[in-house]
Design a protein around this motif. Structure first.
Motif, PDB file in Angstrom:
ATOM      1  N   LEU A  68      37.682  26.357  -9.508  1.00  9.67           N
ATOM      2  CA  LEU A  68      37.594  27.796  -9.267  1.00  9.67           C
ATOM      3  C   LEU A  68      38.995  28.398  -9.271  1.00  9.67           C
ATOM      4  O   LEU A  68      39.997  27.680  -9.190  1.00  9.67           O
ATOM      5  N   ASP A  69      39.069  29.715  -9.346  1.00  5.67           N
ATOM      6  CA  ASP A  69      40.352  30.399  -9.298  1.00  5.67           C
ATOM      7  C   ASP A  69      41.013  30.120  -7.949  1.00  5.67           C
ATOM      8  O   ASP A  69      40.500  30.544  -6.901  1.00  5.67           O
ATOM      9  N   PRO A  70      42.137  29.414  -7.925  1.00  4.31           N
ATOM     10  CA  PRO A  70      42.756  29.044  -6.643  1.00  4.31           C
ATOM     11  C   PRO A  70      43.190  30.251  -5.823  1.00  4.31           C
ATOM     12  O   PRO A  70      43.244  30.177  -4.586  1.00  4.31           O
ATOM     13  N   ARG A  71      43.465  31.368  -6.475  1.00  2.00           N
ATOM     14  CA  ARG A  71      43.851  32.565  -5.724  1.00  2.00           C
ATOM     15  C   ARG A  71      42.671  33.096  -4.907  1.00  2.00           C
ATOM     16  O   ARG A  71      42.841  33.531  -3.758  1.00  2.00           O
ATOM     17  N   LYS A  72      41.475  33.036  -5.483  1.00  2.00           N
ATOM     18  CA  LYS A  72      40.289  33.487  -4.754  1.00  2.00           C
ATOM     19  C   LYS A  72      39.932  32.509  -3.636  1.00  2.00           C
ATOM     20  O   LYS A  72      39.546  32.931  -2.538  1.00  2.00           O
ATOM     21  N   VAL A  73      40.070  31.217  -3.913  1.00  2.00           N
ATOM     22  CA  VAL A  73      39.773  30.208  -2.901  1.00  2.00           C
ATOM     23  C   VAL A  73      40.727  30.341  -1.722  1.00  2.00           C
ATOM     24  O   VAL A  73      40.313  30.313  -0.551  1.00  2.00           O
ATOM     25  N   THR A  74      42.017  30.477  -2.002  1.00  2.00           N
ATOM     26  CA  THR A  74      43.011  30.621  -0.940  1.00  2.00           C
ATOM     27  C   THR A  74      42.751  31.865  -0.109  1.00  2.00           C
ATOM     28  O   THR A  74      42.818  31.850   1.128  1.00  2.00           O
ATOM     29  N   LEU A  75      42.429  32.964  -0.788  1.00  2.20           N
ATOM     30  CA  LEU A  75      42.113  34.198  -0.088  1.00  2.20           C
ATOM     31  C   LEU A  75      40.863  34.033   0.763  1.00  2.20           C
ATOM     32  O   LEU A  75      40.810  34.480   1.921  1.00  2.20           O
ATOM     33  N   GLY A  76      39.848  33.358   0.210  1.00  2.00           N
ATOM     34  CA  GLY A  76      38.621  33.127   0.961  1.00  2.00           C
ATOM     35  C   GLY A  76      38.854  32.295   2.200  1.00  2.00           C
ATOM     36  O   GLY A  76      38.257  32.544   3.259  1.00  2.00           O
ATOM     37  N   GLU A  77      39.742  31.314   2.106  1.00  2.00           N
ATOM     38  CA  GLU A  77      40.050  30.498   3.279  1.00  2.00           C
ATOM     39  C   GLU A  77      40.744  31.336   4.353  1.00  2.00           C
ATOM     40  O   GLU A  77      40.471  31.181   5.548  1.00  2.00           O
ATOM     41  N   ARG A  78      41.645  32.217   3.930  1.00  2.00           N
ATOM     42  CA  ARG A  78      42.299  33.103   4.896  1.00  2.00           C
ATOM     43  C   ARG A  78      41.272  33.986   5.599  1.00  2.00           C
ATOM     44  O   ARG A  78      41.317  34.179   6.818  1.00  2.00           O
ATOM     45  N   LEU A  79      40.321  34.512   4.819  1.00  2.00           N
ATOM     46  CA  LEU A  79      39.289  35.363   5.398  1.00  2.00           C
ATOM     47  C   LEU A  79      38.383  34.582   6.346  1.00  2.00           C
ATOM     48  O   LEU A  79      37.927  35.115   7.370  1.00  2.00           O
ATOM     49  N   PHE A  80      38.107  33.333   6.017  1.00  2.00           N
ATOM     50  CA  PHE A  80      37.213  32.508   6.832  1.00  2.00           C
ATOM     51  C   PHE A  80      37.742  32.355   8.256  1.00  2.00           C
ATOM     52  O   PHE A  80      36.968  32.199   9.200  1.00  2.00           O
ATOM     53  N   GLY A  81      39.051  32.413   8.404  1.00  2.00           N
ATOM     54  CA  GLY A  81      39.645  32.290   9.731  1.00  2.00           C
ATOM     55  C   GLY A  81      40.155  33.605  10.294  1.00  2.00           C
ATOM     56  O   GLY A  81      40.890  33.604  11.298  1.00  2.00           O
ATOM     57  N   ASP A  82      39.787  34.734   9.700  1.00  2.00           N
ATOM     58  CA  ASP A  82      40.321  36.037  10.087  1.00  2.00           C
ATOM     59  C   ASP A  82      39.419  36.717  11.117  1.00  2.00           C
ATOM     60  O   ASP A  82      38.247  37.017  10.840  1.00  2.00           O
ATOM     61  N   LEU A  83      39.961  36.991  12.295  1.00  2.00           N
ATOM     62  CA  LEU A  83      39.189  37.617  13.368  1.00  2.00           C
ATOM     63  C   LEU A  83      38.771  39.044  13.040  1.00  2.00           C
ATOM     64  O   LEU A  83      37.822  39.572  13.626  1.00  2.00           O
ATOM     65  N   ARG A  84      39.463  39.679  12.093  1.00  2.00           N
ATOM     66  CA  ARG A  84      39.153  41.073  11.768  1.00  2.00           C
ATOM     67  C   ARG A  84      37.807  41.231  11.073  1.00  2.00           C
ATOM     68  O   ARG A  84      37.326  42.358  10.915  1.00  2.00           O
TER      69      ARG A  84
END
Length: 287
Positions: free
Chosen positions: A21-37
């Protein structure tokens, strides 16, 4: 049959590696997965109930909602979830996008809405830059969900000892584990728990012969048994504290079979061989 072809003749198939998969989307998704906002009051993230450093779920019988009240159903692991044919215990959602969206907007889980989440993230220059790099635009409802979905697709756990046996490594399983797999098939467990996820691909009524757990919901999506040794407590109500207890109760309730201690021990041994690897480590630190 040559050992390398063993998996072609079994009702369970090996877990494939994560898709490219596009690593930029995966990395962003991982950041979101741990984002309290992502939550209404910035108090919780996806990781709060789906700990990917452990079993992809939690150790609670029931996780709690935003007000501290217990949720009605035990939390399912997020590991290998994208290989299920439906999502949630009741199979309410037909794709990962719908499942992710439902968690974000559910008033008891994250309690937010996609526009509010996008507004919060748009005020973060680093997050905006991440979205522009991955999607060519700032955060919005569609790409927030898409990024999380991309990350969830990487949460697969290949490399279990059972997978290695399916792939031809005859020494990967002990004699007890092989006997447990034979019992698993001969007793009929495999009629509901098969395929790449050892479940997750059909609906079934529970308590067919005897009561199993809380009576509602009466019909459930059969859960995956991948990494099952790491995800106690068991059942939709979390009422089975150990794998031994879960196996005994399933035998009685679903198969009308009173399993012997020897059978239970062997089946549990087989189930323990289903623990796979995530990022080079066994899920949950299980042996």
């Amino acid at each position: 049959m040559p050992p390398a072809l063993r998996g072609m003749d079994e009702p369970i198939t090996p877990m494939p590696p994560a898709p490219a998969l596009d690593p930029r989307k995966v990395t962003l998704g991982e950041r979101l997965f741990g984002d309290l906002r992502l939550s209404r009051d910035n108090s919780r993230s996806c990781l709060s109930c789906h700990d990917i450093s452990a079993n992809g779920a939690s150790t609670r019988r029931h996780d709690v909602d935003l007000n501290g009240a217990e949720l009605p159903l035990n939390t399912l692991t997020v590991f290998n979830a994208t290989h299920n044919f439906r999502f949630s215990w009741e199979g309410k959602y037909r794709n990962v996008d719908a499942d992710v969206t439902s968690s974000l907007v559910n008033p008891r889980i994250m309690g937010s809405d996609l526009d509010t989440i996008a507004h919060k993230l748009n005020h973060d220059p680093a997050m905006r830059a991440g979205f522009f790099a991955a999607y060519g635009r700032g955060p919005d409802g569609d790409n927030i969900v898409d990024a999380i979905v991309n990350f969830e697709k990487t949460l697969v756990t290949p490399g279990s000892r059972f997978d290695r046996w399916l792939e031809g490594d005859g020494a990967a399983l002990s004699s007890e584990e092989l006997e447990g797999y034979h019992q698993f098939k001969s007793l009929g467990c495999v009629s509901c728990h098969q395929g790449v996820n050892v479940g997750g691909n059909l609906f079934q009524r529970h308590g067919i012969f005897h009561p199993l757990a809380a009576p509602d919901p009466a019909i459930l999506r059969v859960p995956s048994l991948r990494n099952v040794a790491t995800t106690p407590p068991y059942f939709h109500d979390g009422s089975a504290p150990t794998l031994d207890d879960a196996v005994r109760r399933m035998g009685q309730a679903q198969l009308n079979a009173t399993l012997t201690d020897h059978q239970v021990k062997a089946i549990v041994a087989f189930l323990q061989s289903l623990t796979g690897q995530y990022r080079g480590s066994l899920v949950g630190g299980e042996p």
